[in-house]
Design a protein around this motif. Sequence first.
Motif, PDB file in Angstrom:
ATOM      1  N   ASN A 268       1.554  21.331  91.133  1.00 61.84           N
ATOM      2  CA  ASN A 268       3.019  21.400  91.183  1.00 61.84           C
ATOM      3  C   ASN A 268       3.590  20.039  90.815  1.00 61.84           C
ATOM      4  OD1 ASN A 268       5.594  20.840  92.991  1.00 61.84           O
ATOM      5  ND2 ASN A 268       5.516  23.058  92.655  1.00 61.84           N
TER       6      ASN A 268
ATOM      7  N   VAL B 195       7.444  17.862  89.592  1.00 62.87           N
ATOM      8  CA  VAL B 195       8.829  17.774  89.111  1.00 62.87           C
ATOM      9  C   VAL B 195       9.061  16.351  88.611  1.00 62.87           C
ATOM     10  CG1 VAL B 195      11.292  17.985  89.648  1.00 62.87           C
ATOM     11  CG2 VAL B 195       9.662  19.520  90.762  1.00 62.87           C
TER      12      VAL B 195
ATOM     13  N   ILE C 118       6.961  22.125  86.937  1.00 60.78           N
ATOM     14  CA  ILE C 118       5.647  22.747  86.721  1.00 60.78           C
ATOM     15  C   ILE C 118       5.179  23.350  88.037  1.00 60.78           C
ATOM     16  CG2 ILE C 118       3.218  22.312  86.127  1.00 60.78           C
ATOM     17  CD1 ILE C 118       4.253  19.727  84.647  1.00 60.78           C
TER      18      ILE C 118
ATOM     19  N   ASP D 180       8.999  24.924  83.054  1.00 63.21           N
ATOM     20  CA  ASP D 180      10.353  24.991  82.514  1.00 63.21           C
ATOM     21  C   ASP D 180      10.997  23.609  82.415  1.00 63.21           C
ATOM     22  OD1 ASP D 180      12.570  26.271  81.471  1.00 63.21           O
ATOM     23  OD2 ASP D 180      13.256  27.126  83.363  1.00 63.21           O
TER      24      ASP D 180
ATOM     25  N   MET E 141      12.159  37.356  90.045  1.00 63.55           N
ATOM     26  CA  MET E 141      12.029  36.258  90.996  1.00 63.55           C
ATOM     27  C   MET E 141      12.442  36.734  92.380  1.00 63.55           C
ATOM     28  SD  MET E 141      13.153  32.770  89.099  1.00 63.55           S
ATOM     29  CE  MET E 141      12.486  32.316  87.478  1.00 63.55           C
ATOM     30  N   ARG E 142      11.589  36.477  93.342  1.00 62.12           N
ATOM     31  CA  ARG E 142      11.854  36.929  94.710  1.00 62.12           C
ATOM     32  C   ARG E 142      12.450  35.829  95.576  1.00 62.12           C
ATOM     33  NH1 ARG E 142       7.210  38.087  97.355  1.00 62.12           N
ATOM     34  NH2 ARG E 142       5.991  36.890  95.856  1.00 62.12           N
TER      35      ARG E 142
ATOM     36  N   PHE F 170       6.681  31.954  82.438  1.00 63.16           N
ATOM     37  CA  PHE F 170       6.587  32.540  83.775  1.00 63.16           C
ATOM     38  C   PHE F 170       5.681  33.752  83.627  1.00 63.16           C
ATOM     39  CE2 PHE F 170       9.332  34.681  87.385  1.00 63.16           C
ATOM     40  CZ  PHE F 170       8.327  34.421  88.304  1.00 63.16           C
TER      41      PHE F 170
ATOM     42  N   ARG G 183       2.052  36.103  85.223  1.00 61.20           N
ATOM     43  CA  ARG G 183       0.839  36.382  85.982  1.00 61.20           C
ATOM     44  C   ARG G 183      -0.263  36.474  84.946  1.00 61.20           C
ATOM     45  NH1 ARG G 183       1.661  36.909  90.963  1.00 61.20           N
ATOM     46  NH2 ARG G 183       3.738  37.499  91.682  1.00 61.20           N
TER      47      ARG G 183
ATOM     48  N   TYR H 211      19.961  20.372  93.328  1.00 60.31           N
ATOM     49  CA  TYR H 211      18.655  20.949  92.990  1.00 60.31           C
ATOM     50  C   TYR H 211      17.684  20.792  94.165  1.00 60.31           C
ATOM     51  CZ  TYR H 211      14.014  21.349  90.843  1.00 60.31           C
ATOM     52  OH  TYR H 211      12.701  21.701  90.565  1.00 60.31           O
TER      53      TYR H 211
ATOM     54  N   PRO I 102       9.048  28.523  98.229  1.00 60.28           N
ATOM     55  CA  PRO I 102       8.124  29.603  98.587  1.00 60.28           C
ATOM     56  C   PRO I 102       6.799  29.081  99.148  1.00 60.28           C
ATOM     57  CG  PRO I 102       8.340  29.439  96.187  1.00 60.28           C
ATOM     58  CD  PRO I 102       9.262  28.424  96.781  1.00 60.28           C
TER      59      PRO I 102
HETATM   60  C1  BLA Z   1       6.473  30.672  93.229  1.00 63.81           C
HETATM   61  N1  BLA Z   1       5.488  28.555  94.101  1.00 63.81           N
HETATM   62  C2  BLA Z   1       5.682  29.912  94.128  1.00 63.81           C
HETATM   63  C3  BLA Z   1       4.943  30.459  95.208  1.00 63.81           C
HETATM   64  C4  BLA Z   1       4.295  29.408  95.839  1.00 63.81           C
HETATM   65  C5  BLA Z   1       4.651  28.228  95.138  1.00 63.81           C
HETATM   66  C6  BLA Z   1       3.371  29.490  97.013  1.00 63.81           C
HETATM   67  C7  BLA Z   1       4.897  31.934  95.585  1.00 63.81           C
HETATM   68  C8  BLA Z   1       3.757  32.585  94.861  1.00 63.81           C
HETATM   69  C9  BLA Z   1       3.698  34.040  95.152  1.00 63.81           C
HETATM   70  O1  BLA Z   1       4.539  34.798  94.646  1.00 63.81           O
HETATM   71  O2  BLA Z   1       2.789  34.411  95.898  1.00 63.81           O
HETATM   72  C10 BLA Z   1       4.129  26.934  95.444  1.00 63.81           C
HETATM   73  N2  BLA Z   1       6.106  25.495  95.340  1.00 63.81           N
HETATM   74  C11 BLA Z   1       4.777  25.723  95.508  1.00 63.81           C
HETATM   75  C12 BLA Z   1       4.165  24.473  95.837  1.00 63.81           C
HETATM   76  C13 BLA Z   1       5.155  23.534  95.861  1.00 63.81           C
HETATM   77  C14 BLA Z   1       6.352  24.177  95.566  1.00 63.81           C
HETATM   78  C15 BLA Z   1       2.751  24.269  96.124  1.00 63.81           C
HETATM   79  O3  BLA Z   1       7.459  23.589  95.523  1.00 63.81           O
HETATM   80  C16 BLA Z   1       5.129  22.090  96.116  1.00 63.81           C
HETATM   81  C17 BLA Z   1       4.017  21.358  96.141  1.00 63.81           C
HETATM   82  N3  BLA Z   1       8.420  26.033  91.629  1.00 63.81           N
HETATM   83  C18 BLA Z   1       8.426  24.699  91.640  1.00 63.81           C
HETATM   84  C19 BLA Z   1       8.844  24.244  90.357  1.00 63.81           C
HETATM   85  C20 BLA Z   1       9.124  25.353  89.590  1.00 63.81           C
HETATM   86  C21 BLA Z   1       8.814  26.491  90.404  1.00 63.81           C
HETATM   87  C22 BLA Z   1       8.978  22.810  89.992  1.00 63.81           C
HETATM   88  O4  BLA Z   1       8.137  23.993  92.602  1.00 63.81           O
HETATM   89  C23 BLA Z   1       9.636  25.375  88.230  1.00 63.81           C
HETATM   90  C24 BLA Z   1       8.878  25.449  87.174  1.00 63.81           C
HETATM   91  C25 BLA Z   1       8.889  27.814  90.018  1.00 63.81           C
HETATM   92  N4  BLA Z   1       7.498  28.955  91.739  1.00 63.81           N
HETATM   93  C26 BLA Z   1       8.414  28.939  90.749  1.00 63.81           C
HETATM   94  C27 BLA Z   1       8.848  30.293  90.511  1.00 63.81           C
HETATM   95  C28 BLA Z   1       8.144  31.106  91.409  1.00 63.81           C
HETATM   96  C29 BLA Z   1       7.313  30.237  92.198  1.00 63.81           C
HETATM   97  C30 BLA Z   1       9.868  30.722  89.479  1.00 63.81           C
HETATM   98  C31 BLA Z   1       8.300  32.590  91.603  1.00 63.81           C
HETATM   99  C32 BLA Z   1       9.321  32.669  92.709  1.00 63.81           C
HETATM  100  C33 BLA Z   1      10.058  33.961  92.853  1.00 63.81           C
HETATM  101  O5  BLA Z   1       9.451  35.042  92.757  1.00 63.81           O
HETATM  102  O6  BLA Z   1      11.292  33.853  93.095  1.00 63.81           O
END
Ligand code: BLA
Length: 238
Positions: free
Chosen positions: A70, A72, A86, A101, A135-136, A150, A152, A199, A208
């Motif tokens: 992860n 930023v 990321i 993104d 997105m959830r 984005f 799977r 942000y 999440p």
């Molecule tokens: C989703 N990101 C997730 C999920 C986890 C993390 C556990 C849920 C996965 C699932 O659906 O089971 C993990 N987020 C992390 C971690 C950190 C964190 C480990 O902030 C920090 C160390 N998320 C970001 C960034 C982006 C991002 C920078 O932190 C942008 C690129 C995107 N993460 C992102 C999106 C989802 C996600 C779009 C899906 C969320 C959704 O369904 O709404």
Amino acid sequence: MFQPFLQHLEKELFSRFDLTSRPIAPELEFQISQRGKNPAMIESWCYECPQLRKIRYTYINAGETAQIFNSVIYPNHQYDLPLLGIDFLAFGKKKILVVLDFQPLFRDSDYLKKYIEPMAPIRAKYNELAQDLEMRFYDANQYFSPYLLFARTNPQTVIEQLFPAYQEYIQLYWQLVEQAEPKTESTELERIIKAQKDYDQYSAERDPASGLFNSYFGHEWSEKFLHKFLFEDAVAVA
Ligand code: BLA
């Protein structure tokens, strides 16, 4: 799974920018959990340079159970550039989720044309990584661009498609950083400061990952990691 992505980012950063370390509290910088089936390690890095005020990245290694990368990148407040976001997650070989993104701070058409439209030709090459997933946790219309990756996916696609896509997106991001013109007017700076802060607030409230952090490292550590490292400009609410 995602170590080569971290190494690539690091190599790029160190070769292009004059980085200074931003210290991380030792208990947040590295932590190991024995709670799960496999030991889980979390390690983070943070830097700054004249163009980029906060560059952070984190790797979670829980062996087969979880591999997460992860990151930023927050540009200096003089630049209205999007943030580089990321989030690559692998829970075993079967559940792999990747998000990459340029996260827009503003949504007016001039802004999108300047900073987001340049992503289009790269995005067009990687249809397999741009799935129309729902997105959830987040709102796709806030801080996400129409050209985000984005998906799977599977280990083979990570190597064959995500890695080249990642290199191209990052290359383009450096190009935008290089070309960016610093704002000097205080109203413009204030607007950028507020947008970056919003942000952090938005992200801290929806992260999440907090469930995952809680389960590995406990609630207290997770709160601290969220508010003192990941999204430190967010205001904590009880
Ligand atoms: C989703 N990101 C997730 C999920 C986890 C993390 C556990 C849920 C996965 C699932 O659906 O089971 C993990 N987020 C992390 C971690 C950190 C964190 C480990 O902030 C920090 C160390 N998320 C970001 C960034 C982006 C991002 C920078 O932190 C942008 C690129 C995107 N993460 C992102 C999106 C989802 C996600 C779009 C899906 C969320 C959704 O369904 O709404």
